[in-house]
Design a protein around this motif. Structure first.
Motif, PDB file in Angstrom:
ATOM      1  N   MET A  93      52.892  92.432 129.274  1.00 42.06           N
ATOM      2  CA  MET A  93      53.064  92.245 127.849  1.00 42.06           C
ATOM      3  C   MET A  93      54.435  91.627 127.628  1.00 42.06           C
ATOM      4  SD  MET A  93      53.339  95.106 124.842  1.00 42.06           S
ATOM      5  CE  MET A  93      54.934  95.675 125.349  1.00 42.06           C
ATOM      6  N   LEU A  94      54.488  90.670 126.754  1.00 47.55           N
ATOM      7  CA  LEU A  94      55.742  90.043 126.365  1.00 47.55           C
ATOM      8  C   LEU A  94      56.057  90.465 124.935  1.00 47.55           C
ATOM      9  CD1 LEU A  94      56.775  86.408 126.982  1.00 47.55           C
ATOM     10  CD2 LEU A  94      56.966  87.347 124.710  1.00 47.55           C
ATOM     11  N   LYS A  95      57.211  91.093 124.766  1.00 46.19           N
ATOM     12  CA  LYS A  95      57.685  91.492 123.436  1.00 46.19           C
ATOM     13  C   LYS A  95      58.836  90.564 123.086  1.00 46.19           C
ATOM     14  CE  LYS A  95      60.262  95.190 121.190  1.00 46.19           C
ATOM     15  NZ  LYS A  95      60.928  96.489 121.410  1.00 46.19           N
ATOM     16  N   PHE A  96      58.817  90.020 121.874  1.00 49.94           N
ATOM     17  CA  PHE A  96      59.914  89.130 121.489  1.00 49.94           C
ATOM     18  C   PHE A  96      60.403  89.427 120.080  1.00 49.94           C
ATOM     19  CE2 PHE A  96      56.185  86.952 119.935  1.00 49.94           C
ATOM     20  CZ  PHE A  96      56.586  86.428 118.717  1.00 49.94           C
ATOM     21  N   THR A  97      61.670  89.143 119.854  1.00 53.26           N
ATOM     22  CA  THR A  97      62.245  89.180 118.512  1.00 53.26           C
ATOM     23  C   THR A  97      63.014  87.889 118.299  1.00 53.26           C
ATOM     24  OG1 THR A  97      64.219  90.348 119.308  1.00 53.26           O
ATOM     25  CG2 THR A  97      62.442  91.697 118.380  1.00 53.26           C
ATOM     26  N   ILE A  98      63.043  87.456 117.057  1.00 55.41           N
ATOM     27  CA  ILE A  98      63.720  86.214 116.671  1.00 55.41           C
ATOM     28  C   ILE A  98      64.764  86.562 115.622  1.00 55.41           C
ATOM     29  CG2 ILE A  98      63.419  83.913 115.701  1.00 55.41           C
ATOM     30  CD1 ILE A  98      60.390  84.245 116.485  1.00 55.41           C
ATOM     31  N   PRO A  99      66.037  86.231 115.870  1.00 59.79           N
ATOM     32  CA  PRO A  99      67.065  86.517 114.871  1.00 59.79           C
ATOM     33  C   PRO A  99      66.722  85.882 113.516  1.00 59.79           C
ATOM     34  CG  PRO A  99      68.062  85.771 116.917  1.00 59.79           C
ATOM     35  CD  PRO A  99      66.584  85.561 117.042  1.00 59.79           C
TER      36      PRO A  99
ATOM     37  N   ILE B  55      55.396  79.279 119.204  1.00 60.02           N
ATOM     38  CA  ILE B  55      54.483  80.407 119.381  1.00 60.02           C
ATOM     39  C   ILE B  55      53.124  79.934 119.872  1.00 60.02           C
ATOM     40  CG2 ILE B  55      53.226  82.234 118.157  1.00 60.02           C
ATOM     41  CD1 ILE B  55      55.848  82.713 116.579  1.00 60.02           C
ATOM     42  N   GLU B  56      52.616  78.859 119.312  1.00 52.58           N
ATOM     43  CA  GLU B  56      51.338  78.312 119.788  1.00 52.58           C
ATOM     44  C   GLU B  56      51.447  77.897 121.250  1.00 52.58           C
ATOM     45  OE1 GLU B  56      50.237  75.147 117.132  1.00 52.58           O
ATOM     46  OE2 GLU B  56      49.386  76.526 115.666  1.00 52.58           O
TER      47      GLU B  56
ATOM     48  N   ASN C 130      47.520  81.886 128.084  1.00 54.03           N
ATOM     49  CA  ASN C 130      46.100  82.174 127.885  1.00 54.03           C
ATOM     50  C   ASN C 130      45.967  83.620 127.395  1.00 54.03           C
ATOM     51  OD1 ASN C 130      43.379  81.527 127.813  1.00 54.03           O
ATOM     52  ND2 ASN C 130      43.034  82.162 129.924  1.00 54.03           N
ATOM     53  N   ALA C 131      46.718  83.931 126.360  1.00 53.78           N
ATOM     54  CA  ALA C 131      46.872  85.297 125.853  1.00 53.78           C
ATOM     55  C   ALA C 131      45.535  85.962 125.549  1.00 53.78           C
ATOM     56  CB  ALA C 131      47.740  85.300 124.603  1.00 53.78           C
ATOM     57  N   GLU C 132      45.435  87.217 125.961  1.00 53.85           N
ATOM     58  CA  GLU C 132      44.269  88.034 125.638  1.00 53.85           C
ATOM     59  C   GLU C 132      44.352  88.509 124.189  1.00 53.85           C
ATOM     60  OE1 GLU C 132      43.850  91.183 128.485  1.00 53.85           O
ATOM     61  OE2 GLU C 132      44.269  89.812 130.130  1.00 53.85           O
ATOM     62  N   ALA C 133      45.583  88.732 123.721  1.00 54.74           N
ATOM     63  CA  ALA C 133      45.817  89.169 122.342  1.00 54.74           C
ATOM     64  C   ALA C 133      47.262  88.870 121.991  1.00 54.74           C
ATOM     65  CB  ALA C 133      45.536  90.660 122.185  1.00 54.74           C
ATOM     66  N   ALA C 134      47.511  88.676 120.708  1.00 56.88           N
ATOM     67  CA  ALA C 134      48.876  88.463 120.220  1.00 56.88           C
ATOM     68  C   ALA C 134      48.982  89.096 118.839  1.00 56.88           C
ATOM     69  CB  ALA C 134      49.199  86.980 120.149  1.00 56.88           C
ATOM     70  N   TYR C 135      50.061  89.833 118.632  1.00 60.63           N
ATOM     71  CA  TYR C 135      50.301  90.508 117.359  1.00 60.63           C
ATOM     72  C   TYR C 135      51.715  90.185 116.902  1.00 60.63           C
ATOM     73  CZ  TYR C 135      46.169  93.038 118.783  1.00 60.63           C
ATOM     74  OH  TYR C 135      44.890  93.358 119.190  1.00 60.63           O
ATOM     75  N   PHE C 136      51.872  89.955 115.631  1.00 62.29           N
ATOM     76  CA  PHE C 136      53.162  89.568 115.066  1.00 62.29           C
ATOM     77  C   PHE C 136      53.562  90.575 114.007  1.00 62.29           C
ATOM     78  CE2 PHE C 136      50.681  86.021 116.523  1.00 62.29           C
ATOM     79  CZ  PHE C 136      51.526  85.487 117.476  1.00 62.29           C
ATOM     80  N   THR C 137      54.841  90.950 114.000  1.00 62.62           N
ATOM     81  CA  THR C 137      55.308  92.023 113.138  1.00 62.62           C
ATOM     82  C   THR C 137      56.815  91.914 112.956  1.00 62.62           C
ATOM     83  OG1 THR C 137      55.244  94.425 112.848  1.00 62.62           O
ATOM     84  CG2 THR C 137      55.619  93.617 115.078  1.00 62.62           C
ATOM     85  N   MET C 138      57.377  92.849 112.239  1.00 61.81           N
ATOM     86  CA  MET C 138      58.824  92.988 112.136  1.00 61.81           C
ATOM     87  C   MET C 138      59.267  94.030 113.155  1.00 61.81           C
ATOM     88  SD  MET C 138      59.744  90.904 109.770  1.00 61.81           S
ATOM     89  CE  MET C 138      61.390  91.424 109.339  1.00 61.81           C
ATOM     90  N   ILE C 139      60.326  93.728 113.885  1.00 62.76           N
ATOM     91  CA  ILE C 139      60.892  94.659 114.863  1.00 62.76           C
ATOM     92  C   ILE C 139      62.381  94.766 114.563  1.00 62.76           C
ATOM     93  CG2 ILE C 139      61.322  95.143 117.294  1.00 62.76           C
ATOM     94  CD1 ILE C 139      58.839  93.368 117.910  1.00 62.76           C
ATOM     95  N   ASP C 140      62.812  95.935 114.150  1.00 65.56           N
ATOM     96  CA  ASP C 140      64.223  96.160 113.812  1.00 65.56           C
ATOM     97  C   ASP C 140      64.762  95.114 112.828  1.00 65.56           C
ATOM     98  OD1 ASP C 140      64.345  98.413 115.482  1.00 65.56           O
ATOM     99  OD2 ASP C 140      64.815  97.169 117.225  1.00 65.56           O
TER     100      ASP C 140
ATOM    101  N   GLY D 256      56.994  89.987 117.888  1.00 62.69           N
ATOM    102  CA  GLY D 256      55.600  90.044 118.259  1.00 62.69           C
ATOM    103  C   GLY D 256      55.390  90.556 119.660  1.00 62.69           C
ATOM    104  N   TYR D 257      54.119  90.754 119.970  1.00 61.46           N
ATOM    105  CA  TYR D 257      53.676  91.227 121.271  1.00 61.46           C
ATOM    106  C   TYR D 257      52.570  90.292 121.739  1.00 61.46           C
ATOM    107  CZ  TYR D 257      56.016  95.462 119.689  1.00 61.46           C
ATOM    108  OH  TYR D 257      56.942  96.364 119.225  1.00 61.46           O
ATOM    109  N   ILE D 258      52.708  89.795 122.947  1.00 63.14           N
ATOM    110  CA  ILE D 258      51.697  88.910 123.514  1.00 63.14           C
ATOM    111  C   ILE D 258      51.199  89.551 124.800  1.00 63.14           C
ATOM    112  CG2 ILE D 258      51.223  86.608 124.436  1.00 63.14           C
ATOM    113  CD1 ILE D 258      53.566  85.610 122.679  1.00 63.14           C
ATOM    114  N   PHE D 259      49.897  89.771 124.875  1.00 59.53           N
ATOM    115  CA  PHE D 259      49.285  90.407 126.034  1.00 59.53           C
ATOM    116  C   PHE D 259      48.600  89.338 126.876  1.00 59.53           C
ATOM    117  CE2 PHE D 259      49.758  93.571 122.818  1.00 59.53           C
ATOM    118  CZ  PHE D 259      50.127  94.713 123.507  1.00 59.53           C
ATOM    119  N   PHE D 260      48.940  89.306 128.157  1.00 65.56           N
ATOM    120  CA  PHE D 260      48.386  88.295 129.048  1.00 65.56           C
ATOM    121  C   PHE D 260      48.469  88.790 130.486  1.00 65.56           C
ATOM    122  CE2 PHE D 260      52.875  87.606 128.813  1.00 65.56           C
ATOM    123  CZ  PHE D 260      53.256  87.167 130.075  1.00 65.56           C
TER     124      PHE D 260
END
Length: 91
Positions: free
Chosen positions: A1-7, A24-25, A32-42, A47-51
């Motif tokens: 899983m890749l977790k990312f935040t963008i300032p 992001i695309e 070839n992500a199985e799932a991707a979710y985007f949200t606010m983190i701190d 987001g979280y990208i599952f692959f």
């Protein structure tokens, strides 16, 4: 899983000039992500990208492009499916 935040500042600029959507695309396609979710983190865009990735060296290419395009902070976290977990558990 890749977790990312963008300032916030970098994210605002990237959202306005179209870089965010392209970056992001690009990582979704590259993983070839199985799932991707985007949200606010701190308080930042994130987001979280599952692959699946069997070649760990490929993670460098994936993370560098997202960091360069969006000034993103990235964490790579192993994640198991239920089947993976069951296979790993002692009998």
């Amino acid at each position: 899983m890749l977790k990312f935040t963008i300032p916030v500042d970098s994210g605002n600029l990237a959202a306005r000039n179209g870089r965010m959507e392209k970056a992001i695309e690009s990582i979704i396609d590259a993983t070839n992500a199985e799932a991707a979710y985007f949200t606010m983190i701190d308080g930042e865009r994130g987001g979280y990208i599952f692959f699946e990735e069997s070649d760990q060296a490929q993670l460098i290419h994936l993370t560098e492009s997202l960091m360069a395009a969006l000034d993103a902070a990235i964490e790579i976290v192993p994640a198991l499916s239920l089947d993976d977990l069951k296979r790993g558990m002692p009998n």
